[in-house]
Design a protein around this motif. Structure first.
Motif, PDB file in Angstrom:
ATOM      1  N   PHE A 172       0.779  -1.231   0.000  1.00  0.00           N
ATOM      2  CA  PHE A 172       0.000   0.000   0.000  1.00  0.00           C
ATOM      3  C   PHE A 172       0.816   1.291   0.000  1.00  0.00           C
ATOM      4  CE2 PHE A 172      -2.638  -3.212   2.246  1.00  0.00           C
ATOM      5  CZ  PHE A 172      -3.566  -3.374   1.241  1.00  0.00           C
ATOM      6  N   THR A 173       2.144   1.199   0.001  1.00  0.00           N
ATOM      7  CA  THR A 173       2.954   2.409  -0.018  1.00  0.00           C
ATOM      8  C   THR A 173       4.031   2.300  -1.087  1.00  0.00           C
ATOM      9  OG1 THR A 173       4.571   1.638   1.597  1.00  0.00           O
ATOM     10  CG2 THR A 173       2.629   2.774   2.457  1.00  0.00           C
ATOM     11  N   ALA A 174       4.708   3.393  -1.310  1.00  0.00           N
ATOM     12  CA  ALA A 174       5.795   3.424  -2.285  1.00  0.00           C
ATOM     13  C   ALA A 174       7.147   3.503  -1.581  1.00  0.00           C
ATOM     14  CB  ALA A 174       5.614   4.611  -3.221  1.00  0.00           C
ATOM     15  N   ASN A 232      10.793   2.534  -0.432  1.00  0.00           N
ATOM     16  CA  ASN A 232      11.905   1.841  -1.064  1.00  0.00           C
ATOM     17  C   ASN A 232      12.106   0.469  -0.406  1.00  0.00           C
ATOM     18  OD1 ASN A 232      14.311   1.010  -2.174  1.00  0.00           O
ATOM     19  ND2 ASN A 232      15.330   2.972  -1.895  1.00  0.00           N
ATOM     20  N   GLY A 233      12.424  -0.540  -1.187  1.00  0.00           N
ATOM     21  CA  GLY A 233      12.568  -1.899  -0.698  1.00  0.00           C
ATOM     22  C   GLY A 233      13.626  -2.088   0.366  1.00  0.00           C
ATOM     23  N   TYR A 234      14.630  -1.224   0.384  1.00  0.00           N
ATOM     24  CA  TYR A 234      15.681  -1.336   1.389  1.00  0.00           C
ATOM     25  C   TYR A 234      15.192  -0.962   2.783  1.00  0.00           C
ATOM     26  CZ  TYR A 234      18.915  -1.856  -2.478  1.00  0.00           C
ATOM     27  OH  TYR A 234      19.558  -2.299  -3.588  1.00  0.00           O
ATOM     28  N   LEU A 235      14.082  -0.272   2.876  1.00  0.00           N
ATOM     29  CA  LEU A 235      13.564   0.128   4.183  1.00  0.00           C
ATOM     30  C   LEU A 235      12.666  -0.924   4.828  1.00  0.00           C
ATOM     31  CD1 LEU A 235      12.757   3.880   3.544  1.00  0.00           C
ATOM     32  CD2 LEU A 235      14.651   2.907   4.824  1.00  0.00           C
ATOM     33  N   TYR A 236      12.286  -1.966   4.104  1.00  0.00           N
ATOM     34  CA  TYR A 236      11.426  -2.993   4.674  1.00  0.00           C
ATOM     35  C   TYR A 236      12.063  -3.634   5.904  1.00  0.00           C
ATOM     36  CZ  TYR A 236       8.646  -2.893   0.382  1.00  0.00           C
ATOM     37  OH  TYR A 236       7.862  -2.515  -0.674  1.00  0.00           O
ATOM     38  N   THR A 237      13.328  -3.970   5.805  1.00  0.00           N
ATOM     39  CA  THR A 237      14.013  -4.625   6.915  1.00  0.00           C
ATOM     40  C   THR A 237      14.073  -3.710   8.124  1.00  0.00           C
ATOM     41  OG1 THR A 237      15.331  -5.917   5.382  1.00  0.00           O
ATOM     42  CG2 THR A 237      16.147  -5.753   7.629  1.00  0.00           C
ATOM     43  N   ALA A 238      14.422  -2.455   7.932  1.00  0.00           N
ATOM     44  CA  ALA A 238      14.493  -1.519   9.045  1.00  0.00           C
ATOM     45  C   ALA A 238      13.126  -1.339   9.696  1.00  0.00           C
ATOM     46  CB  ALA A 238      15.038  -0.178   8.580  1.00  0.00           C
ATOM     47  N   CYS A 239      12.089  -1.264   8.902  1.00  0.00           N
ATOM     48  CA  CYS A 239      10.736  -1.119   9.458  1.00  0.00           C
ATOM     49  C   CYS A 239      10.307  -2.383  10.198  1.00  0.00           C
ATOM     50  CB  CYS A 239       9.748  -0.786   8.357  1.00  0.00           C
ATOM     51  SG  CYS A 239       9.984   0.851   7.645  1.00  0.00           S
ATOM     52  N   GLY A 240      10.671  -3.538   9.680  1.00  0.00           N
ATOM     53  CA  GLY A 240      10.331  -4.790  10.356  1.00  0.00           C
ATOM     54  C   GLY A 240      11.036  -4.926  11.689  1.00  0.00           C
TER      55      GLY A 240
END
Length: 54
Positions: free
Chosen positions: A39-41, A43-51
């Motif tokens: 649902f958002t745009a 960047n894929g590199y931030l997925y890990t940090a958010c998780g």
């Protein structure tokens, strides 16, 4: 990797964690990562940090 990293940080920084809290955190972290992906745009590199943060 974000959810597993979060569990690793949880185990390394606290002694009060239990299996119920860790499982709940893992499920919420996975849901947040899925929501970011769909649902958002973000960047894929931030997925890990958010998780890990979640």
């Amino acid at each position: 990797m974000g959810v597993l990293g979060g569990l690793f940080v949880l185990g390394g920084t606290t002694t009060r964690a239990n299996s119920t809290g860790a499982l709940t955190g893992a499920l919420v972290g996975a849901a947040v990562m899925f929501g970011l992906w769909k649902f958002t745009a973000v960047n894929g590199y931030l997925y890990t940090a958010c998780g890990i943060t979640t």
